[in-house]
Write a protein that holds these residues in place. Structure first.
Motif, PDB file in Angstrom:
ATOM      1  N   CYS A 271      34.100  29.052  19.761  1.00 45.22           N
ATOM      2  CA  CYS A 271      34.332  29.258  21.198  1.00 45.22           C
ATOM      3  C   CYS A 271      35.735  28.862  21.640  1.00 45.22           C
ATOM      4  O   CYS A 271      36.262  29.402  22.607  1.00 45.22           O
ATOM      5  N   ASP A 272      36.367  27.897  20.941  1.00 45.96           N
ATOM      6  CA  ASP A 272      37.684  27.417  21.390  1.00 45.96           C
ATOM      7  C   ASP A 272      38.830  27.985  20.553  1.00 45.96           C
ATOM      8  O   ASP A 272      39.939  27.463  20.570  1.00 45.96           O
ATOM      9  N   THR A 273      38.569  29.069  19.815  1.00 48.42           N
ATOM     10  CA  THR A 273      39.611  29.621  18.940  1.00 48.42           C
ATOM     11  C   THR A 273      40.336  30.807  19.556  1.00 48.42           C
ATOM     12  O   THR A 273      41.319  31.302  18.998  1.00 48.42           O
ATOM     13  N   GLY A 274      39.828  31.330  20.685  1.00 46.08           N
ATOM     14  CA  GLY A 274      40.407  32.556  21.230  1.00 46.08           C
ATOM     15  C   GLY A 274      39.935  33.799  20.483  1.00 46.08           C
ATOM     16  O   GLY A 274      40.279  34.920  20.839  1.00 46.08           O
ATOM     17  N   MET A 275      39.150  33.595  19.419  1.00 41.60           N
ATOM     18  CA  MET A 275      38.571  34.721  18.672  1.00 41.60           C
ATOM     19  C   MET A 275      37.061  34.621  18.810  1.00 41.60           C
ATOM     20  O   MET A 275      36.360  34.140  17.907  1.00 41.60           O
ATOM     21  N   THR A 276      36.553  35.077  19.964  1.00 39.82           N
ATOM     22  CA  THR A 276      35.142  34.864  20.273  1.00 39.82           C
ATOM     23  C   THR A 276      34.617  35.982  21.159  1.00 39.82           C
ATOM     24  O   THR A 276      35.397  36.717  21.776  1.00 39.82           O
ATOM     25  N   ALA A 277      33.307  36.112  21.192  1.00 37.35           N
ATOM     26  CA  ALA A 277      32.665  37.035  22.135  1.00 37.35           C
ATOM     27  C   ALA A 277      31.560  36.295  22.889  1.00 37.35           C
ATOM     28  O   ALA A 277      30.625  36.901  23.403  1.00 37.35           O
ATOM     29  N   ALA A 278      31.691  34.943  22.960  1.00 39.75           N
ATOM     30  CA  ALA A 278      30.665  34.114  23.606  1.00 39.75           C
ATOM     31  C   ALA A 278      30.898  34.100  25.114  1.00 39.75           C
ATOM     32  O   ALA A 278      31.506  33.191  25.672  1.00 39.75           O
ATOM     33  N   THR A 279      30.397  35.122  25.791  1.00 37.86           N
ATOM     34  CA  THR A 279      30.699  35.333  27.209  1.00 37.86           C
ATOM     35  C   THR A 279      30.118  34.242  28.103  1.00 37.86           C
ATOM     36  O   THR A 279      30.784  33.785  29.036  1.00 37.86           O
ATOM     37  N   ILE A 280      28.885  33.848  27.863  1.00 38.41           N
ATOM     38  CA  ILE A 280      28.269  32.859  28.760  1.00 38.41           C
ATOM     39  C   ILE A 280      28.946  31.503  28.568  1.00 38.41           C
ATOM     40  O   ILE A 280      29.216  30.787  29.527  1.00 38.41           O
ATOM     41  N   SER A 281      29.274  31.179  27.305  1.00 42.57           N
ATOM     42  CA  SER A 281      29.886  29.881  27.020  1.00 42.57           C
ATOM     43  C   SER A 281      31.329  29.793  27.488  1.00 42.57           C
ATOM     44  O   SER A 281      31.790  28.723  27.880  1.00 42.57           O
ATOM     45  N   THR A 282      32.078  30.895  27.442  1.00 46.39           N
ATOM     46  CA  THR A 282      33.514  30.815  27.727  1.00 46.39           C
ATOM     47  C   THR A 282      33.947  31.619  28.953  1.00 46.39           C
ATOM     48  O   THR A 282      35.105  31.547  29.348  1.00 46.39           O
ATOM     49  N   GLY A 283      33.035  32.380  29.560  1.00 48.00           N
ATOM     50  CA  GLY A 283      33.434  33.293  30.628  1.00 48.00           C
ATOM     51  C   GLY A 283      33.336  32.683  32.015  1.00 48.00           C
ATOM     52  O   GLY A 283      32.990  31.521  32.191  1.00 48.00           O
ATOM     53  N   SER A 284      33.668  33.516  33.017  1.00 47.74           N
ATOM     54  CA  SER A 284      33.526  33.115  34.416  1.00 47.74           C
ATOM     55  C   SER A 284      33.082  34.347  35.204  1.00 47.74           C
ATOM     56  O   SER A 284      33.107  35.471  34.699  1.00 47.74           O
ATOM     57  N   GLU A 285      32.706  34.127  36.455  1.00 47.68           N
ATOM     58  CA  GLU A 285      32.146  35.209  37.253  1.00 47.68           C
ATOM     59  C   GLU A 285      33.195  36.276  37.545  1.00 47.68           C
ATOM     60  O   GLU A 285      34.320  35.963  37.934  1.00 47.68           O
ATOM     61  N   GLY A 286      32.829  37.530  37.366  1.00 43.12           N
ATOM     62  CA  GLY A 286      33.754  38.622  37.637  1.00 43.12           C
ATOM     63  C   GLY A 286      33.005  39.936  37.660  1.00 43.12           C
ATOM     64  O   GLY A 286      31.774  39.944  37.736  1.00 43.12           O
ATOM     65  N   ILE A 287      33.741  41.027  37.599  1.00 40.65           N
ATOM     66  CA  ILE A 287      33.097  42.347  37.619  1.00 40.65           C
ATOM     67  C   ILE A 287      33.534  43.124  36.395  1.00 40.65           C
ATOM     68  O   ILE A 287      34.724  43.185  36.073  1.00 40.65           O
ATOM     69  N   ILE A 288      32.564  43.676  35.681  1.00 40.95           N
ATOM     70  CA  ILE A 288      32.885  44.518  34.537  1.00 40.95           C
ATOM     71  C   ILE A 288      31.878  45.664  34.467  1.00 40.95           C
ATOM     72  O   ILE A 288      30.684  45.446  34.685  1.00 40.95           O
ATOM     73  N   HIS A 289      32.384  46.863  34.221  1.00 38.46           N
ATOM     74  CA  HIS A 289      31.547  48.049  34.067  1.00 38.46           C
ATOM     75  C   HIS A 289      30.485  48.170  35.156  1.00 38.46           C
ATOM     76  O   HIS A 289      29.322  48.459  34.896  1.00 38.46           O
ATOM     77  N   GLY A 290      30.926  47.924  36.403  1.00 41.84           N
ATOM     78  CA  GLY A 290      30.070  48.206  37.557  1.00 41.84           C
ATOM     79  C   GLY A 290      29.115  47.113  37.974  1.00 41.84           C
ATOM     80  O   GLY A 290      28.302  47.316  38.865  1.00 41.84           O
ATOM     81  N   ALA A 291      29.183  45.938  37.343  1.00 44.71           N
ATOM     82  CA  ALA A 291      28.272  44.852  37.727  1.00 44.71           C
ATOM     83  C   ALA A 291      29.028  43.539  37.896  1.00 44.71           C
ATOM     84  O   ALA A 291      30.006  43.277  37.184  1.00 44.71           O
ATOM     85  N   ARG A 292      28.550  42.693  38.829  1.00 46.81           N
ATOM     86  CA  ARG A 292      29.056  41.328  38.943  1.00 46.81           C
ATOM     87  C   ARG A 292      28.287  40.476  37.949  1.00 46.81           C
ATOM     88  O   ARG A 292      27.057  40.428  37.958  1.00 46.81           O
ATOM     89  N   THR A 293      29.022  39.833  37.050  1.00 47.77           N
ATOM     90  CA  THR A 293      28.353  39.066  36.002  1.00 47.77           C
ATOM     91  C   THR A 293      29.328  38.074  35.388  1.00 47.77           C
ATOM     92  O   THR A 293      30.428  37.870  35.915  1.00 47.77           O
ATOM     93  N   MET A 294      28.946  37.435  34.298  1.00 50.06           N
ATOM     94  CA  MET A 294      29.884  36.596  33.575  1.00 50.06           C
ATOM     95  C   MET A 294      30.786  37.496  32.729  1.00 50.06           C
ATOM     96  O   MET A 294      30.301  38.443  32.089  1.00 50.06           O
ATOM     97  N   VAL A 295      32.075  37.180  32.734  1.00 50.36           N
ATOM     98  CA  VAL A 295      33.070  38.010  32.062  1.00 50.36           C
ATOM     99  C   VAL A 295      34.063  37.098  31.347  1.00 50.36           C
ATOM    100  O   VAL A 295      34.433  36.047  31.887  1.00 50.36           O
ATOM    101  N   MET A 296      34.497  37.486  30.168  1.00 47.44           N
ATOM    102  CA  MET A 296      35.605  36.780  29.510  1.00 47.44           C
ATOM    103  C   MET A 296      36.899  37.293  30.130  1.00 47.44           C
ATOM    104  O   MET A 296      37.261  38.449  29.932  1.00 47.44           O
ATOM    105  N   GLN A 297      37.582  36.425  30.916  1.00 47.48           N
ATOM    106  CA  GLN A 297      38.766  36.884  31.631  1.00 47.48           C
ATOM    107  C   GLN A 297      39.771  35.752  31.787  1.00 47.48           C
ATOM    108  O   GLN A 297      39.422  34.574  31.729  1.00 47.48           O
ATOM    109  N   THR A 298      41.021  36.149  32.012  1.00 43.65           N
ATOM    110  CA  THR A 298      42.065  35.159  32.271  1.00 43.65           C
ATOM    111  C   THR A 298      41.948  34.695  33.723  1.00 43.65           C
ATOM    112  O   THR A 298      41.174  35.270  34.497  1.00 43.65           O
TER     113      THR A 298
END
Ligand SMILES: *Cc1c(COP(=O)(O)O)cnc(C)c1O
Length: 399
Positions: A271-298
């Motif tokens: 999760c802390d390597t920058g090479m991850t797809a762990a959205t719930i663990s590393t993401g924050s609230e945002g919008i992706i593909h038409g839904a408000r959800t957790m998103v991996m974003q800057t």
């Protein structure tokens, strides 16, 4: 709106929200499409003739019910009763076909002729191309160019089934980019019917896909009652990419707090390597593909390119249902690394003679992380088979 939408805190509301996640953030041009889809879904989901056709195909074409298998040697190792829900034995090798059949049947009822889909590992593309061949529909599948390269057997299958496979060269050329391209195409061709492969996208897709996948936990309950004397397990474990196999495996247990629901997301290299797809663990609230959800974003809202060894989990978003369940604490989330998934895949292969999909191996790896009491009943949703991942497995065999 139908009375079938109930009003407890885990279910979806009239606007397609799970808590504050979900909704439909779409361009104007798609409003009519999405509205029509919602009306058709609410009309047919309780239609006897529609469901008779769906049930017939799930039984005689897909091969349902999929077995619930008591894995004895795995149980011995972990000291709890481990059951595998064998979605890997479905026609085309994963749970994706459950939703593809339901969705294409709906498209047929709506008079649509041209189906479009996105795909990551290729399983949703293959499932959709398969059902389109079965029902005589045109099929176009968008797939990231990197995934086209790493999932060749599925690309060849889609082509043989008559689908047009469009490699997508934008972004890091994986699932997110394929989804962007499918939505772009849909905007230009609103007469096409978009079959989304997971519980993501604008409302009503998350609840539509969860509905068609809910057959998984409906069968589990009956099978558990037969095999253990109780229809409720102590825990259900499933991997989450967008969250459809987990939604299906959790569906009928969500309102039973005594059943632990455990979601395995892909940590990639960590999760802390920058090479991850762990959205719930590393993401924050945002919008992706038409839904408000957790998103991996800057911090300024740019999507962070995800990474996982598993093409089906390599996605920087998560279905709004899971964002909500995780936030409420109803669903526990475990981030599983590539290495842990590879080890779990090898263990299942050598103890039970079952080669799992790399995605499903993330769910299996949870058994190493979480100790379960002796005598407890734990169901792992084995979302797919590993044929498509053989090159990856063989290249890591001697690591
Ligand atoms: C696509 C896929 C997944 C991930 O998608 P979900 O919508 O999260 O289920 C998991 N396992 C397999 C075998 C898949 O093909």
């Amino acid at each position: 709106m139908k009375a079938s939408i109930s009003h407890n805190r885990f279910s979806v509301d009239e606007k397609g929200y799970y808590g504050r996640f979900g909704g439909a953030y779409i361009p104007e041009i798609l409003h009519r499409n999405v509205k029509q889809l919602e009306e058709a879904f609410d009309r047919y989901r309780d239609d006897d003739e529609f469901n008779a056709r769906l049930d017939h195909l799930l039984r005689d074409y897909v091969g349902r019910p999929s077995p619930l298998y008591h894995a004895e040697r795995l149980s011995e190792r972990y000291g709890a009763d481990i059951y595998l829900k064998r979605e890997d034995l479905n026609h085309t090798g994963a749970h994706k076909i459950n939703n593809a059949i339901g969705s294409v049947l709906l498209a047929q009822r709506m008079g649509k002729r041209h189906i479009i889909a996105e795909t990551g590992a290729g399983q949703h593309g293959v499932a959709t191309a398969t059902v389109c061949a079965l029902m005589g529909m045109d099929c176009t599948v968008f797939m990231g160019a990197v995934d086209v390269a790493r999932q060749q057997p599925n690309v060849q299958r889609m082509k043989m089934l008559g689908a047009r496979v469009v490699p997508v060269e934008s972004g890091n050329k994986t699932l997110k980019d394929a989804t962007n391209e499918a939505i772009r195409y849909w905007c230009c061709n609103p007469d096409s019917f978009y079959v989304i492969g997971s519980t993501v996208g604008p409302a009503p897709y998350p609840r539509l896909v969860a509905h068609f996948q809910s057959v998984i936990s409906r069968e589990m309950k009956r099978q558990l009652l037969e095999q253990t004397g109780s229809e409720l397990p102590d825990a259900v474990i499933a991997c989450v990419g967008g969250g459809s196999n987990a939604a299906g495996a959790f569906y009928h247990f969500i309102d039973r707090p005594e059943v632990r629901l455990i979601a395995a997301e892909a940590a990639g290299l960590g999760c802390d390597t920058g090479m991850t797809a762990a959205t719930i663990s590393t993401g924050s609230e945002g919008i992706i593909h038409g839904a408000r959800t957790m998103v991996m974003q800057t911090d300024d809202g740019q999507i962070i390119e995800p990474y996982s060894i598993s093409a089906g989990l390599d996605y920087p978003g998560i279905g709004p249902l899971h964002a909500h369940l995780a936030e409420c604490g109803r669903e526990e989330v475990v981030a599983v690394t590539d290495r842990e998934a590879l080890d779990a895949a090898m263990l299942l292969t050598r103890t039970e003679g079952i080669i799992p999909a790399l995605e499903s191996a993330h769910a299996l790896a949870v058994l190493e992380r979480i100790p379960f009491d002796a005598g407890s009943t734990v169901v792992v949703n084995l979302s797919g088979r590993g044929d498509k991942d053989m090159d990856t497995y063989l290249s890591h065999l001697n690591d």
